[in-house]
Design a protein around this motif. Sequence first.
Motif, PDB file in Angstrom:
ATOM      1  N   THR A 221     -41.421  44.538  67.163  1.00  0.00           N
ATOM      2  CA  THR A 221     -41.056  45.654  66.287  1.00  0.00           C
ATOM      3  C   THR A 221     -39.607  45.618  65.821  1.00  0.00           C
ATOM      4  N   ASP A 222     -38.848  44.620  66.262  1.00  0.00           N
ATOM      5  CA  ASP A 222     -37.493  44.427  65.724  1.00  0.00           C
ATOM      6  C   ASP A 222     -37.619  43.561  64.466  1.00  0.00           C
ATOM      7  N   ARG A 223     -37.587  44.203  63.303  1.00  0.00           N
ATOM      8  CA  ARG A 223     -37.841  43.483  62.047  1.00  0.00           C
ATOM      9  C   ARG A 223     -36.848  42.364  61.820  1.00  0.00           C
ATOM     10  N   ASN A 224     -35.616  42.552  62.305  1.00  0.00           N
ATOM     11  CA  ASN A 224     -34.594  41.533  62.083  1.00  0.00           C
ATOM     12  C   ASN A 224     -34.566  40.490  63.189  1.00  0.00           C
ATOM     13  N   GLY A 225     -35.390  40.686  64.214  1.00  0.00           N
ATOM     14  CA  GLY A 225     -35.382  39.757  65.332  1.00  0.00           C
ATOM     15  C   GLY A 225     -36.149  38.480  65.040  1.00  0.00           C
ATOM     16  N   TYR A 226     -36.028  37.559  65.979  1.00  0.00           N
ATOM     17  CA  TYR A 226     -36.661  36.256  65.813  1.00  0.00           C
ATOM     18  C   TYR A 226     -38.176  36.384  65.678  1.00  0.00           C
ATOM     19  N   THR A 227     -38.807  37.213  66.504  1.00  0.00           N
ATOM     20  CA  THR A 227     -40.270  37.265  66.553  1.00  0.00           C
ATOM     21  C   THR A 227     -40.856  37.679  65.207  1.00  0.00           C
ATOM     22  N   ALA A 228     -40.370  38.802  64.681  1.00  0.00           N
ATOM     23  CA  ALA A 228     -40.889  39.261  63.386  1.00  0.00           C
ATOM     24  C   ALA A 228     -40.584  38.254  62.287  1.00  0.00           C
ATOM     25  N   TRP A 229     -39.375  37.677  62.354  1.00  0.00           N
ATOM     26  CA  TRP A 229     -38.996  36.661  61.347  1.00  0.00           C
ATOM     27  C   TRP A 229     -39.968  35.493  61.378  1.00  0.00           C
TER      28      TRP A 229
ATOM     29  N   THR B 226     -45.134  47.141  58.865  1.00  0.00           N
ATOM     30  CA  THR B 226     -43.753  47.649  58.824  1.00  0.00           C
ATOM     31  C   THR B 226     -42.742  46.583  59.216  1.00  0.00           C
ATOM     32  N   VAL B 227     -43.201  45.574  59.969  1.00  0.00           N
ATOM     33  CA  VAL B 227     -42.264  44.537  60.398  1.00  0.00           C
ATOM     34  C   VAL B 227     -42.618  43.169  59.823  1.00  0.00           C
ATOM     35  N   LEU B 228     -43.883  42.979  59.491  1.00  0.00           N
ATOM     36  CA  LEU B 228     -44.288  41.660  59.022  1.00  0.00           C
ATOM     37  C   LEU B 228     -44.389  41.568  57.508  1.00  0.00           C
ATOM     38  N   SER B 229     -44.638  42.694  56.835  1.00  0.00           N
ATOM     39  CA  SER B 229     -44.751  42.698  55.377  1.00  0.00           C
ATOM     40  C   SER B 229     -43.493  43.311  54.779  1.00  0.00           C
ATOM     41  N   ALA B 230     -43.457  43.365  53.424  1.00  0.00           N
ATOM     42  CA  ALA B 230     -42.237  43.814  52.755  1.00  0.00           C
ATOM     43  C   ALA B 230     -42.487  45.079  51.965  1.00  0.00           C
ATOM     44  N   SER B 231     -41.564  45.989  51.998  1.00  0.00           N
ATOM     45  CA  SER B 231     -41.574  47.151  51.117  1.00  0.00           C
ATOM     46  C   SER B 231     -40.396  47.067  50.152  1.00  0.00           C
ATOM     47  N   GLU B 232     -39.641  45.971  50.264  1.00  0.00           N
ATOM     48  CA  GLU B 232     -38.550  45.671  49.345  1.00  0.00           C
ATOM     49  C   GLU B 232     -38.338  44.175  49.363  1.00  0.00           C
ATOM     50  N   CYS B 233     -37.449  43.705  48.520  1.00  0.00           N
ATOM     51  CA  CYS B 233     -37.161  42.270  48.478  1.00  0.00           C
ATOM     52  C   CYS B 233     -35.935  42.024  49.347  1.00  0.00           C
ATOM     53  N   GLU B 234     -36.184  41.600  50.574  1.00  0.00           N
ATOM     54  CA  GLU B 234     -35.064  41.500  51.505  1.00  0.00           C
ATOM     55  C   GLU B 234     -34.471  40.104  51.603  1.00  0.00           C
ATOM     56  N   ASP B 235     -35.221  39.077  51.204  1.00  0.00           N
ATOM     57  CA  ASP B 235     -34.680  37.719  51.294  1.00  0.00           C
ATOM     58  C   ASP B 235     -35.363  36.830  50.268  1.00  0.00           C
ATOM     59  N   VAL B 236     -34.940  35.593  50.231  1.00  0.00           N
ATOM     60  CA  VAL B 236     -35.441  34.676  49.223  1.00  0.00           C
ATOM     61  C   VAL B 236     -36.928  34.383  49.398  1.00  0.00           C
ATOM     62  N   ASP B 237     -37.387  34.354  50.647  1.00  0.00           N
ATOM     63  CA  ASP B 237     -38.801  34.090  50.885  1.00  0.00           C
ATOM     64  C   ASP B 237     -39.662  35.204  50.304  1.00  0.00           C
ATOM     65  N   CYS B 238     -39.205  36.429  50.509  1.00  0.00           N
ATOM     66  CA  CYS B 238     -39.929  37.571  49.961  1.00  0.00           C
ATOM     67  C   CYS B 238     -39.905  37.512  48.421  1.00  0.00           C
ATOM     68  N   ALA B 239     -38.773  37.142  47.852  1.00  0.00           N
ATOM     69  CA  ALA B 239     -38.665  37.047  46.388  1.00  0.00           C
ATOM     70  C   ALA B 239     -39.655  36.028  45.830  1.00  0.00           C
ATOM     71  N   ARG B 240     -39.785  34.902  46.514  1.00  0.00           N
ATOM     72  CA  ARG B 240     -40.731  33.883  46.052  1.00  0.00           C
ATOM     73  C   ARG B 240     -42.171  34.405  46.067  1.00  0.00           C
ATOM     74  N   VAL B 241     -42.511  35.131  47.181  1.00  0.00           N
ATOM     75  CA  VAL B 241     -43.863  35.682  47.271  1.00  0.00           C
ATOM     76  C   VAL B 241     -44.125  36.649  46.120  1.00  0.00           C
ATOM     77  N   LEU B 242     -43.154  37.515  45.839  1.00  0.00           N
ATOM     78  CA  LEU B 242     -43.343  38.530  44.788  1.00  0.00           C
ATOM     79  C   LEU B 242     -43.428  37.893  43.394  1.00  0.00           C
ATOM     80  N   LEU B 243     -42.584  36.891  43.165  1.00  0.00           N
ATOM     81  CA  LEU B 243     -42.606  36.249  41.839  1.00  0.00           C
ATOM     82  C   LEU B 243     -43.914  35.483  41.619  1.00  0.00           C
ATOM     83  N   ARG B 244     -44.425  34.869  42.727  1.00  0.00           N
ATOM     84  CA  ARG B 244     -45.716  34.177  42.580  1.00  0.00           C
ATOM     85  C   ARG B 244     -46.832  35.175  42.292  1.00  0.00           C
ATOM     86  N   ALA B 245     -46.777  36.337  42.986  1.00  0.00           N
ATOM     87  CA  ALA B 245     -47.801  37.352  42.755  1.00  0.00           C
ATOM     88  C   ALA B 245     -47.721  37.892  41.325  1.00  0.00           C
ATOM     89  N   LEU B 246     -46.497  38.077  40.793  1.00  0.00           N
ATOM     90  CA  LEU B 246     -46.337  38.561  39.419  1.00  0.00           C
ATOM     91  C   LEU B 246     -46.888  37.554  38.413  1.00  0.00           C
TER      92      LEU B 246
END
Length: 909
Positions: free
Chosen positions: A670-678, A719-739
């Motif tokens: 549940t630590d979103r910034n921790g190693y496990t969730a990452w 809440t820890v594994l998915s995104a509700s915002e664009c927090e990093d480059v990996d998330c940006a790539r996922v969103l741009l591919r979906a768009l």
Amino acid sequence: MIDPFDTGSLRESILEAWSSSPTRLREDSASESDLVRGGYRDRLLTELAQNAADAAARAGVPGRLAVWTDGDGTVHVANTGAALDVSGVQALTALRASAKTAGDVGVGQFGVGFTAVRSVSDEVEVRSRQGGVVFSARRTLDALGRRGMSVPESGVPVLRLAWPVEVPPAAGFDTEILLTLRPEVDAESFASGFADEAVDLLLELEALDSIEIDGVVMTCIRTELDDTSTEVAIGARTWRQFTTPAARWLAPVVDGIPVPVHADVLRAPTRSDELLSLPALVIADVPMQPDRRRVLPGVSLNEVAHGYADFVASLPAASRVSFVPEVGFARSEVDGMLRDLIFGRLSCEPWLPGARGRDLVPERSNVVADAGEELVSVVVDVVPDLVTAALSGARHASALAAVGVHRIGLAGLAELLGGQHREPRWWQRLFDALAPLVVDGTAAEELAALPVPLADGRTVTGPRTTVIGSDASATVTWVRLVHPDAVSPLLTRLGAREATAFELLTDPALEAALDDLDWDDRDSVETLVHAVLALAGDAGELPGWLGGLPLEDEHGELRSADELLLPGAPLADLLVRDSPFGVLAPALVDRFGERALRAVGVGWGLSVVRDELPTGPDHDLDDEPAWWSSLSVEPDALVAVRDLDLVASDAWSEALTVLLDDPSTRAALTDRNGYTAWWLRRHARLHDRRPIEFRAPSDDTFAGLLDPLDHPRADELATVLSASECEDVDCARVLLRALADPERSPTPAVIARTHTLVATAVAEGRIEVSDIDPPDRVRTLGGIVVDASRALVIDKPWLASVVPPDVAVLSDMVTALALADVLDIRPASEGIGAEVLGVGRVSSWDREPGAVLACAVMGVPLPRGGLVIHRELVVRLTGAVSGEHSVPWWVTEDGTVHCTERWERPRGV
């Protein structure tokens, strides 16, 4: 008149001598006067009592002495015993001689001491069973006158001339002395003063059994206790008497206990002027000067002191030390001699009560300072010739030191205890017994070298280096663990550290012991493993390095704890087929329980690595360096689930449930910034996709773009594994591919929001544009996917009215240029040229009521700059969009705002 003692001849010879030698008369007169004024002052009863005691001793009868007064001022002193005889009369008249014989120890009947009667009387009559005599100053004076002799200046010597008397003594007595008191002497007070002396005289003169003063009888009762000891009782007072060949030693008894006296005099046998500071009364056979007030010069007192140690030894043990003379100045020369001799005797003879019940020689004895009964009982086998605990206190210290007893302090005792090999319970008794003596830091420091028994059988020096654990820690070997049977609160006060199971299992010494452990030495392995597992069940969360503990697997082979799974562990069904994990031997589970085994790293579910002060990606976690480099700030602590890379790709749905159900892994997850969730966001697979490619079912931020996570606990995970915002480059790539995916159907609002979030991440520096490959196709505001070359990012608000939705790509105006950079498409302001057609009315913002009203309603200040108002505003466009377009407002390159007469504040102005 019958003259049985031939006093007439005695008188004649004496008178003849005086007549022939007047000097002799003066000498006799002076001698008698000197004895009365000096040597025998205040000794009348004492001297008469001595005569009575001597008479009783001669006759072998109980001695009785009685004193009474008549109304005419006459004092009567009567006694039992041998009657007056010729030799006695001769002694009375000789002045310088005594009738004492070799058998008369300590007393002399009718000797020089009889002169004391002259201190109160000039007319003295001695009545006895065989006749009596009278001494008279008046008769002596007449006799001198008849001879024509003059009276000396010192007066007549009354006790030289005697005349016969036929009156018998009082009934019941053998001798009676009548003293006609001089007028200045009060008879009643004189006799009553004798009462104060009577007790001492009965103690001193053993031949006397009683003394009666004017009808009041004081009786001395002597009860023999043994060959040398006697109990002496006079009225309500009692003494304990010890007899030696040269002396008698007496101690008053109070409430059945002999107590010391503080000051007295030598009694030889009656009181002398030799002051003593001894704690006992002494009645001794010592050569004295004629007046019996002083010891003769040069007399040895060695025999007197010889029996003192035996006297002390005869007393009850509790009283003995109080009869050691107090250290200090002597009260007299005789006192100093006796004290020195007595200290010498007391030092080298056995009388001191010992802890084992036998009497000790002081100069070879030891006392533990302030020791109680329990401490003495514990160390009696350690400290030789140990004095009883009752004498260990400070109040006896001076007396014991005076006789040479060695006093042992806490430091000395700790030294003596070194090298002792005792059972742990013995040590515990010792520590508990020592505890009352440790009252300050100094006492604690003295016990710094106190031996302490350890659980491993060793004994070490100093509590400060030891650790106190629980019963479960009895087999611990990596620290100096106090044996459980020896634990005492004293050890904590002396610096021993109380350690919980957690503290013992996190001690660096255990980590070092694990590193040095020889796995081929099965005995050493078993000892260490059993010690660790005995504690682990109550220790809570433990450091990851304990996973290196060697444990037997189901085949009897040793493997690290973190390479083993508990029998029946659900993790076994989640791992890849070639997983390195083995199964723990069931016997260890039966003996120590699952809780202890899981605490040291044996798997049930996925396990956790903890590091309170991580310094780098050195925890053997999959892809850990990449996670570490993604952090903007190094973490203060690391809590991470390990072995995630061993989970089978088709088992992640169940694996995520296991992670959520286990409190330790849930905290890491549940630590979103921790190693496990990452790691899970990037490497886990759900329906062949990563969790980051899903959204929470309850979150519509990316509705239509990302599928909702299909899991029973999707919202918790998302809440820890998915995104509700664009927090990093990996998330940006996922969103741009979906768009860019034409199969997706997001609403214009979702499209604009997603573009804005990506652009904002770039603008704020969370994403580097260079890390993103520009997409070939982009989604426009109209919801269609078009080639990137056709699309325009609306970067000026007045362009929104002329760019078609199927071409327009929208974010907020602040991030429009960043979005154009990310997508590598043109901003609309660069792809469209514009010319305002027609001429309008030039005005200013503050002159237009509509402008003022609009700004007031919207709560914004009036803009500055040029303003041109048109009846109809038409612009001619060229470039990506061409043709003439009627628009509500426009801003030219010089910043002038053009608008229609129907006022409406242009948005964005």
